[in-house]
Scaffold this motif. Structure first.
Motif, PDB file in Angstrom:
ATOM      1  N   ASP A 196      27.443  55.397  39.676  1.00 29.40           N
ATOM      2  CA  ASP A 196      28.725  55.177  40.351  1.00 29.40           C
ATOM      3  C   ASP A 196      28.862  53.761  40.900  1.00 29.40           C
ATOM      4  OD1 ASP A 196      26.913  55.227  42.408  1.00 29.40           O
ATOM      5  OD2 ASP A 196      28.119  56.524  43.714  1.00 29.40           O
ATOM      6  N   THR A 197      28.064  52.838  40.371  1.00 28.95           N
ATOM      7  CA  THR A 197      28.048  51.477  40.911  1.00 28.95           C
ATOM      8  C   THR A 197      28.319  50.449  39.819  1.00 28.95           C
ATOM      9  OG1 THR A 197      26.422  52.161  42.574  1.00 28.95           O
ATOM     10  CG2 THR A 197      26.682  49.791  42.196  1.00 28.95           C
ATOM     11  N   LEU A 198      29.138  49.466  40.157  1.00 26.30           N
ATOM     12  CA  LEU A 198      29.359  48.312  39.299  1.00 26.30           C
ATOM     13  C   LEU A 198      28.510  47.158  39.808  1.00 26.30           C
ATOM     14  CD1 LEU A 198      33.263  48.371  39.011  1.00 26.30           C
ATOM     15  CD2 LEU A 198      31.602  49.386  37.440  1.00 26.30           C
ATOM     16  N   TYR A 199      27.711  46.559  38.938  1.00 27.65           N
ATOM     17  CA  TYR A 199      26.873  45.422  39.308  1.00 27.65           C
ATOM     18  C   TYR A 199      27.473  44.157  38.688  1.00 27.65           C
ATOM     19  CZ  TYR A 199      23.407  48.771  40.938  1.00 27.65           C
ATOM     20  OH  TYR A 199      22.771  49.782  41.617  1.00 27.65           O
ATOM     21  N   PHE A 200      27.938  43.253  39.556  1.00 28.53           N
ATOM     22  CA  PHE A 200      28.552  42.008  39.115  1.00 28.53           C
ATOM     23  C   PHE A 200      27.559  40.854  39.273  1.00 28.53           C
ATOM     24  CE2 PHE A 200      32.390  44.451  39.795  1.00 28.53           C
ATOM     25  CZ  PHE A 200      33.337  43.898  38.944  1.00 28.53           C
ATOM     26  N   PRO A 201      26.906  40.402  38.194  1.00 28.78           N
ATOM     27  CA  PRO A 201      26.038  39.225  38.323  1.00 28.78           C
ATOM     28  C   PRO A 201      26.840  37.947  38.508  1.00 28.78           C
ATOM     29  CG  PRO A 201      26.151  39.924  36.033  1.00 28.78           C
ATOM     30  CD  PRO A 201      26.852  40.973  36.837  1.00 28.78           C
ATOM     31  N   GLU A 202      28.134  38.001  38.136  1.00 28.14           N
ATOM     32  CA  GLU A 202      29.002  36.849  38.389  1.00 28.14           C
ATOM     33  C   GLU A 202      30.430  37.336  38.626  1.00 28.14           C
ATOM     34  OE1 GLU A 202      28.345  32.912  36.730  1.00 28.14           O
ATOM     35  OE2 GLU A 202      30.250  33.147  35.632  1.00 28.14           O
ATOM     36  N   GLU A 249      36.360  52.350  34.497  1.00 33.82           N
ATOM     37  CA  GLU A 249      35.099  53.092  34.462  1.00 33.82           C
ATOM     38  C   GLU A 249      35.223  54.489  35.078  1.00 33.82           C
ATOM     39  OE1 GLU A 249      32.698  52.007  32.764  1.00 33.82           O
ATOM     40  OE2 GLU A 249      33.356  49.930  32.473  1.00 33.82           O
ATOM     41  N   VAL A 250      36.293  54.761  35.820  1.00 38.79           N
ATOM     42  CA  VAL A 250      36.656  56.060  36.390  1.00 38.79           C
ATOM     43  C   VAL A 250      35.733  56.462  37.546  1.00 38.79           C
ATOM     44  CG1 VAL A 250      37.191  58.472  35.964  1.00 38.79           C
ATOM     45  CG2 VAL A 250      37.630  56.771  34.171  1.00 38.79           C
ATOM     46  N   VAL A 251      34.503  56.823  37.261  1.00 39.89           N
ATOM     47  CA  VAL A 251      33.635  57.369  38.312  1.00 39.89           C
ATOM     48  C   VAL A 251      32.839  56.235  38.946  1.00 39.89           C
ATOM     49  CG1 VAL A 251      31.889  59.088  38.875  1.00 39.89           C
ATOM     50  CG2 VAL A 251      33.451  59.488  36.972  1.00 39.89           C
ATOM     51  N   VAL A 252      33.493  55.506  39.836  1.00 47.52           N
ATOM     52  CA  VAL A 252      32.858  54.375  40.504  1.00 47.52           C
ATOM     53  C   VAL A 252      33.219  54.418  41.976  1.00 47.52           C
ATOM     54  CG1 VAL A 252      32.922  51.868  40.765  1.00 47.52           C
ATOM     55  CG2 VAL A 252      32.741  52.865  38.484  1.00 47.52           C
ATOM     56  N   GLU A 253      32.253  54.167  42.827  1.00 52.37           N
ATOM     57  CA  GLU A 253      32.484  54.181  44.266  1.00 52.37           C
ATOM     58  C   GLU A 253      32.283  52.813  44.914  1.00 52.37           C
ATOM     59  OE1 GLU A 253      33.661  56.734  45.815  1.00 52.37           O
ATOM     60  OE2 GLU A 253      33.541  58.107  44.104  1.00 52.37           O
ATOM     61  N   LYS A 254      31.382  52.005  44.361  1.00 54.69           N
ATOM     62  CA  LYS A 254      31.053  50.744  45.025  1.00 54.69           C
ATOM     63  C   LYS A 254      30.676  49.680  43.999  1.00 54.69           C
ATOM     64  CE  LYS A 254      26.241  52.202  45.673  1.00 54.69           C
ATOM     65  NZ  LYS A 254      25.154  52.451  46.634  1.00 54.69           N
ATOM     66  N   ALA A 255      30.596  48.458  44.485  1.00 56.00           N
ATOM     67  CA  ALA A 255      30.184  47.331  43.654  1.00 56.00           C
ATOM     68  C   ALA A 255      29.123  46.524  44.383  1.00 56.00           C
ATOM     69  CB  ALA A 255      31.377  46.444  43.325  1.00 56.00           C
ATOM     70  N   VAL A 256      28.125  46.095  43.645  1.00 57.69           N
ATOM     71  CA  VAL A 256      27.120  45.167  44.152  1.00 57.69           C
ATOM     72  C   VAL A 256      27.410  43.823  43.490  1.00 57.69           C
ATOM     73  CG1 VAL A 256      24.665  44.604  44.273  1.00 57.69           C
ATOM     74  CG2 VAL A 256      25.419  46.988  44.479  1.00 57.69           C
ATOM     75  N   VAL A 257      27.732  42.843  44.301  1.00 55.21           N
ATOM     76  CA  VAL A 257      28.252  41.571  43.802  1.00 55.21           C
ATOM     77  C   VAL A 257      27.313  40.430  44.165  1.00 55.21           C
ATOM     78  CG1 VAL A 257      30.217  39.982  43.854  1.00 55.21           C
ATOM     79  CG2 VAL A 257      30.603  42.450  44.119  1.00 55.21           C
ATOM     80  N   THR A 258      27.076  39.551  43.200  1.00 51.50           N
ATOM     81  CA  THR A 258      26.299  38.343  43.447  1.00 51.50           C
ATOM     82  C   THR A 258      27.221  37.137  43.322  1.00 51.50           C
ATOM     83  OG1 THR A 258      24.277  39.351  42.569  1.00 51.50           O
ATOM     84  CG2 THR A 258      24.328  36.967  42.728  1.00 51.50           C
ATOM     85  N   VAL A 259      27.236  36.298  44.334  1.00 49.00           N
ATOM     86  CA  VAL A 259      28.018  35.072  44.319  1.00 49.00           C
ATOM     87  C   VAL A 259      27.122  33.921  44.784  1.00 49.00           C
ATOM     88  CG1 VAL A 259      30.222  36.235  44.747  1.00 49.00           C
ATOM     89  CG2 VAL A 259      28.846  35.468  46.682  1.00 49.00           C
ATOM     90  N   GLY A 260      27.600  32.693  44.600  1.00 49.46           N
ATOM     91  CA  GLY A 260      26.851  31.550  45.093  1.00 49.46           C
ATOM     92  C   GLY A 260      26.753  31.572  46.602  1.00 49.46           C
TER      93      GLY A 260
END
Length: 270
Positions: free
Chosen positions: A195-201, A221-232
């Protein structure tokens, strides 16, 4: 002796790479021939046998030419240290303003011992992603050339690859399941896991523009609750949020310059 790789060295370098890094031979060849280019691979040789190899990939940062060092592999530590020392000295005399790297924990001390300091820090943060039917974006519509342009637009302080090398990076990311979400106000690359989206950028005009991209990805993606995001670390998105992470290193081959807003990500081989 230390020297540049020649066409006849490909088999030996691939064998060294796969033995040291445990990557498949086809991946090793892709990194050597398409990401670096054989003309940018340095070798340490002893008694006719390749003992170490290092890729020195052409990049730019703030308009300055430099090299991204990666893929260091060797049969023993002395050969790796000697090759790194030689390549740093050699490239400093050929117009490179800087040498960048993103070594893993096992090699970070080696790079530090050869004049590399920490740079290109990141922030990792977690955000809930709300459902919003009005958040619109396109998916997988960004080419390697376009991605280079977008990175230049949203992050002028980015360590830049050319479009051909970025195509190799994107090919690897797509093979691992990445999706690119984009609209007129930004873009992001993400992987979905449960249920997680991982954003490397993730880059966008402002926080709300970034949230719209995440919301559009949730709709897809439908079944998603949160995102883990990496930024500068110094990127304005979600400024003040997240935990700092070390990512890269740099050694100046000429006069040092300001790295406050510098950024490096999506690099291959280390």
């Amino acid at each position: 002796m230390f020297r540049l790789m020649g066409p006849s060295d490909l088999t030996a370098v691939k064998e060294l790479w796969t033995a040291c890094r445990h990557d498949p031979a086809d991946w090793a060849e892709k990194a050597i021939r398409r990401f670096a280019g054989e003309e940018n691979v340095w070798l340490a040789e002893e008694n006719g046998e390749v003992q170490a190899a290092l890729l020195a990939v052409p990049v730019t940062l703030q308009g300055r030419p430099g090299r991204y060092l990666c893929g260091l592999c060797s049969r023993e530590e002395r050969a790796a240290a000697g090759l790194l020392d030689f390549v740093c000295a050699e490239l400093a005399g050929t117009g490179s303003a800087f040498l960048a790297a993103a070594p893993g924990a096992a090699q970070a001390a080696l790079y530090a011992a050869h004049g590399f300091g920490r740079a290109f820090g990141l922030r990792c943060l977690t955000r809930e992603v709300r459902r919003n039917l009005w958040s619109q974006a396109e998916f997988d519509a960004v080419t390697a050339k376009k991605l280079c342009e977008l990175r230049r637009q949203y992050c002028p302080g980015c360590v830049e690859l050319d479009a051909g090398r970025m195509a190799v990076v994107l090919g690897d990311l797509y093979a691992r399941g990445v999706t690119i979400v984009s609209n007129a106000r930004g873009y992001g690359l993400y992987f979905r896991q449960d249920d997680t989206l991982y954003f490397p950028e993730l880059m966008a005009e402002d926080d709300r523009a970034a949230e719209v991209l995440m919301e559009a990805a949730r709709q897809k993606e439908v079944v998603v609750e949160k995102a883990v995001v990496t930024v500068g670390a110094d990127q304005p998105l979600f400024y003040g949020e997240g935990t700092r992470q070390e990512y890269g290193m740099i050694r100046f081959a000429a006069a040092p310059f300001d790295l406050t807003e510098s950024y490096m990500r999506l690099m291959l081989a280390d």
